[in-house]
Scaffold this motif. Sequence first.
Motif, PDB file in Angstrom:
ATOM      1  N   LEU A   7      28.705  30.413  43.362  1.00  0.00           N
ATOM      2  CA  LEU A   7      30.058  29.973  43.687  1.00  0.00           C
ATOM      3  C   LEU A   7      30.769  31.103  44.403  1.00  0.00           C
ATOM      4  O   LEU A   7      30.666  32.259  44.007  1.00  0.00           O
ATOM      5  N   LYS A   8      31.500  30.766  45.433  1.00  0.00           N
ATOM      6  CA  LYS A   8      32.290  31.762  46.150  1.00  0.00           C
ATOM      7  C   LYS A   8      33.700  31.218  46.292  1.00  0.00           C
ATOM      8  O   LYS A   8      33.888  30.062  46.657  1.00  0.00           O
ATOM      9  N   PHE A   9      34.684  32.054  45.964  1.00  0.00           N
ATOM     10  CA  PHE A   9      36.072  31.631  46.107  1.00  0.00           C
ATOM     11  C   PHE A   9      36.955  32.848  46.281  1.00  0.00           C
ATOM     12  O   PHE A   9      36.590  33.960  45.919  1.00  0.00           O
ATOM     13  N   ASP A  10      38.106  32.614  46.869  1.00  0.00           N
ATOM     14  CA  ASP A  10      39.082  33.676  47.081  1.00  0.00           C
ATOM     15  C   ASP A  10      40.029  33.749  45.892  1.00  0.00           C
ATOM     16  O   ASP A  10      40.336  32.724  45.279  1.00  0.00           O
ATOM     17  N   VAL A  11      40.473  34.949  45.572  1.00  0.00           N
ATOM     18  CA  VAL A  11      41.473  35.123  44.516  1.00  0.00           C
ATOM     19  C   VAL A  11      42.608  35.983  45.060  1.00  0.00           C
ATOM     20  O   VAL A  11      42.394  36.849  45.907  1.00  0.00           O
ATOM     21  N   MET A  35      33.775  37.391  34.332  1.00  0.00           N
ATOM     22  CA  MET A  35      34.180  35.998  34.561  1.00  0.00           C
ATOM     23  C   MET A  35      33.428  35.061  33.632  1.00  0.00           C
ATOM     24  O   MET A  35      34.018  34.161  33.035  1.00  0.00           O
ATOM     25  N   ARG A  36      32.117  35.266  33.466  1.00  0.00           N
ATOM     26  CA  ARG A  36      31.326  34.403  32.574  1.00  0.00           C
ATOM     27  C   ARG A  36      31.822  34.510  31.139  1.00  0.00           C
ATOM     28  O   ARG A  36      31.958  33.491  30.445  1.00  0.00           O
ATOM     29  N   ARG A  37      32.090  35.716  30.669  1.00  0.00           N
ATOM     30  CA  ARG A  37      32.593  35.889  29.295  1.00  0.00           C
ATOM     31  C   ARG A  37      33.963  35.238  29.125  1.00  0.00           C
ATOM     32  O   ARG A  37      34.230  34.580  28.113  1.00  0.00           O
TER      33      ARG A  37
END
Length: 72
Positions: A7-11, A35-37
């Motif tokens: 997954l790729k996204f801007d923050v 992010m997973r945790r």
Amino acid sequence: MADVRVLKFDVGSSTDVALQRLKNRFDASTSSEAMRRSLAIADTVTELSAKGERIFVRDINGEIRELLIGAQ
């Protein structure tokens, strides 16, 4: 190995700062691990909340308060 999806996204900057803070708090080696945790925790508490369970925290002074999760 588990099925993997990239997954790729801007923050925004505030989200990036929060992610870096979580990375440090978790002592995670990567932002992806942090992010997973974080997602695992969010998934657990929202599932419990959806079941009607209540979640409490106790501060260092022994005061207990309820965390309100999701739309209340």
